[in-house]
Design an enzyme around this catalytic site. Sequence first.
Site, PDB file in Angstrom:
ATOM      1  N   ASN A 116       6.617  49.930 -22.915  1.00  0.00           N
ATOM      2  CA  ASN A 116       7.348  50.884 -22.083  1.00  0.00           C
ATOM      3  C   ASN A 116       7.335  52.274 -22.720  1.00  0.00           C
ATOM      4  O   ASN A 116       8.052  53.167 -22.300  1.00  0.00           O
ATOM      5  CB  ASN A 116       8.806  50.425 -21.876  1.00  0.00           C
ATOM      6  CG  ASN A 116       9.559  51.303 -20.888  1.00  0.00           C
ATOM      7  OD1 ASN A 116       8.957  51.895 -19.998  1.00  0.00           O
ATOM      8  ND2 ASN A 116      10.858  51.428 -21.052  1.00  0.00           N
ATOM      9  N   GLU A 490      22.684  56.332  -7.333  1.00  0.00           N
ATOM     10  CA  GLU A 490      22.933  55.493  -8.516  1.00  0.00           C
ATOM     11  C   GLU A 490      23.863  56.139  -9.558  1.00  0.00           C
ATOM     12  O   GLU A 490      23.608  56.055 -10.758  1.00  0.00           O
ATOM     13  CB  GLU A 490      21.601  55.092  -9.170  1.00  0.00           C
ATOM     14  CG  GLU A 490      20.669  54.373  -8.211  1.00  0.00           C
ATOM     15  CD  GLU A 490      19.302  54.051  -8.803  1.00  0.00           C
ATOM     16  OE1 GLU A 490      19.124  54.201 -10.026  1.00  0.00           O
ATOM     17  OE2 GLU A 490      18.417  53.658  -8.036  1.00  0.00           O
ATOM     18  N   CYS A 522      15.166  58.119 -23.648  1.00  0.00           N
ATOM     19  CA  CYS A 522      15.434  56.881 -24.389  1.00  0.00           C
ATOM     20  C   CYS A 522      16.021  55.844 -23.438  1.00  0.00           C
ATOM     21  O   CYS A 522      16.718  56.188 -22.491  1.00  0.00           O
ATOM     22  CB  CYS A 522      16.432  57.133 -25.519  1.00  0.00           C
ATOM     23  SG  CYS A 522      15.838  58.275 -26.763  1.00  0.00           S
ATOM     24  N   ASP A 605      12.743  47.536  -7.167  1.00  0.00           N
ATOM     25  CA  ASP A 605      11.790  48.260  -8.019  1.00  0.00           C
ATOM     26  C   ASP A 605      11.019  47.320  -8.929  1.00  0.00           C
ATOM     27  O   ASP A 605      11.616  46.491  -9.627  1.00  0.00           O
ATOM     28  CB  ASP A 605      12.534  49.270  -8.904  1.00  0.00           C
ATOM     29  CG  ASP A 605      12.982  50.495  -8.137  1.00  0.00           C
ATOM     30  OD1 ASP A 605      12.501  50.688  -7.013  1.00  0.00           O
ATOM     31  OD2 ASP A 605      13.802  51.260  -8.674  1.00  0.00           O
ATOM     32  N   ASP A 662      -0.699  41.505  -2.535  1.00  0.00           N
ATOM     33  CA  ASP A 662      -0.211  40.129  -2.520  1.00  0.00           C
ATOM     34  C   ASP A 662       1.317  40.038  -2.687  1.00  0.00           C
ATOM     35  O   ASP A 662       1.913  39.007  -2.394  1.00  0.00           O
ATOM     36  CB  ASP A 662      -0.907  39.326  -3.635  1.00  0.00           C
ATOM     37  CG  ASP A 662      -0.851  37.835  -3.388  1.00  0.00           C
ATOM     38  OD1 ASP A 662      -0.943  37.413  -2.217  1.00  0.00           O
ATOM     39  OD2 ASP A 662      -0.713  37.081  -4.363  1.00  0.00           O
ATOM     40  N   HIS A 701       8.803  64.518 -13.513  1.00  0.00           N
ATOM     41  CA  HIS A 701       9.007  64.643 -14.960  1.00  0.00           C
ATOM     42  C   HIS A 701       8.720  66.044 -15.468  1.00  0.00           C
ATOM     43  O   HIS A 701       8.716  66.285 -16.674  1.00  0.00           O
ATOM     44  CB  HIS A 701       8.177  63.605 -15.713  1.00  0.00           C
ATOM     45  CG  HIS A 701       8.714  62.220 -15.569  1.00  0.00           C
ATOM     46  ND1 HIS A 701       9.964  61.864 -16.016  1.00  0.00           N
ATOM     47  CD2 HIS A 701       8.198  61.106 -14.994  1.00  0.00           C
ATOM     48  CE1 HIS A 701      10.188  60.595 -15.745  1.00  0.00           C
ATOM     49  NE2 HIS A 701       9.137  60.112 -15.120  1.00  0.00           N
TER      50      HIS A 701
END
Length: 765
Positions: A116, A490, A522, A605, A662, A701
Amino acid sequence: MASHIVGYPRMGPKRELKFALESFWDGKSSAEDLQKVAADLRSSIWKRMADAEIKYIPSNTFSYYDQVLDTTAMLGAVPPRYGWNGGEIGFDVYFSMARGNASVPAMEMTKWFDTNYHYIVPELGPEVKFSYASHKAVTEYKEAMALGVETVPVLVGPVSYLLLSKPAKDVEKSFSLLSLLNKILPVYKEVISELKQAGATWIQFDEPQLVMDLDANKLKAFTDAYAELESALSGLNVLIETYFADIPAEAYKTITSLKGVTAYGLDLVRGTKNLDLVKSGFPKGKYLFAGVVDGRNIWANDLASSLKTLQELEGIAGKDKLVVSTSCSLLHTAVDLINETKLDNEIKSWLAFAAQKVIEVNALAKALDGHKDEAFFSANAEAQASRKSSPRVTNEAVQKAAAALKGSDHRRATNVSARLDAQQKKLNLPILPTTTIGSFPQTVELRRVRREYKAKKISEEDYIKAIKEEIKKVVDLQEELDIDVLVHGEPERNDMVEYFGEQLSGFAFTVNGWVQSYGSRCVKPPIIYGDVSRPKPMTVFWSSTAQSMTSRPMKGMLTGPVTILNWSFVRNDQPRHETCYQIALAIKDEVEDLEKAGINVIQIDEAALREGLPLRKSEQAFYLDWAVHSFRITNVGVQDTTQIHTHMCYSNFNDIIQSIIDMDTDVITIENSRSDEKLLSVFREGVKYGAGIGPGVYDIHSPRIPSTEEMAERINKMLAVLEKNILWVNPDCGLKTRKYTEVKPALKNMVDAAKLIRSQLASAK
């Protein structure tokens, strides 16, 4: 017996670097302030390793953004749009490449192998003039020496650097990046020369591409590169470090034949076949850096088992040539368990963060030398036994439910085309519907409210009132902007995975277990220590509250099982797919409760589905099978009129497009603009996609605000390869990291772009 650490976390135990970076970017502090924080962090890292008697301590693993971007700076490979005119690359050019600026977009960002963590992708071509433009590696080596710490400078290896790059926008996609090898090696030689002059005796080249499936031409590049560097490296001990998987047999032959190389670093945790390779033959007189301490997870090492492995290796490499190491950089783990005051003692005894892993490495090295710390090894054995026998790890009902999944592929009964027709009748959306991905800016005030509620400084009533007010603000803004399908923003969530993990059984949480994802971003991965289930609904209250504030469709926002898995520290005592199926069943319960509460659009997600793809092709089909199956489990029970969305970002999706199809989702929103619309190429090549799809029209970003015309141009490019009745218009990703002063104009331009193209399509009829 010697010891080695591949790399160490940069952010600091309390995210000191994150806050220093953001203060600098916001203009609240100077470059000198940022450099001072960085120097203090480096000093503390080197001192920690020196105090733990680590022999081979890395330098140049600290970065203000990422190590690949540092290498781009070292090589002077700055794309022309950033206006660099030579000389030492400073923060202005460096951060413009990483984040963009008011006038030019950032470079592409993508995942670092199957982690990640992210890196900024170099943009290269035949016209790039490479030059030695950042002396960071030498500066940091000298800095450590001044503190009395001898280090091993670490460089991203030249071949891996080129294979991690991409052809620049105006360069043919077929351009051979490896053809630039002889152009970058002179810069590497300059760096090596300066390091030797500064007193370095070892140098570490990270060549993680060696664990990939490489053809003969790519393997030959390693041979050619190190043959060319051999004379420059004369007098230095040279370590080639690999990680994240085992090395294929042909690559092992290549690496162990490289000229001028003294040592080889192998991952013996994820590289399950590396031990057999070493047993089959290891070059006489060379060092083996044995990565037995896991750099990717937070479980305490099974010291007895590792010691047994090391003793076996000692008989092969020789006592004076075996070095105990981490499997990869500790960048991927949390910093220090000592900062965790809220974890209960039982779970805490099962864990080791970066600081503890340094101690484990040293303890193993000492044990091999005949100085075994019996008390330390005994406590470790007790913790291993405790974890295996603890009743909190196992839930029979969950295991039974997961076992019952076998025998069905969990597909919705109706095909996607019929479902989209049913959903359109219910939702009545315009052509090119607009939406966002989920999160809205996390303001200082919002973070304060969540922090005070967690600390019990405000009541639940006051907390709910504050969050409702924030949701209302976000809903009103979206209606004002005329967005078609809304989100609640959120505001109750600090992190998309942590939020769900806190409400699922089998998860534990840290206070300061932060891990760098990219730049200053982070994350605090949850710890999955046991069987997973959902005790009660997690999002229904907030989604229903938000839907009650508008007549427009409101998306229920969930994180999918594969992403929860890949963005957590996962238990290593059962196969990952078994844990994923358990999470899928928990999310399935939540999806069905949202539908019952009247939520007609539910986004699940799977941002990290591609990220978890094994690095070796032979292992990919099995992963994709269970990962895609896990997603389908979550929504197999909903009605045709309930629209299921998913979202993916910052990975190369073209090679898994059939698996994405799929998944059988109704709509997928997917990052596209930051990666120069690479995604669209798969549709140009003839792949037919029948579900709804929203390739991102702008990069979230970067602080840059693209114009209506720029986004309209992107939509037109999409319409050249996708049918207008399936295309959605949305940003690349969630808006959490941005400010409202950036979000409002960007979203306005996005909606205006969609309306402009709608009117053009209408007039063209």
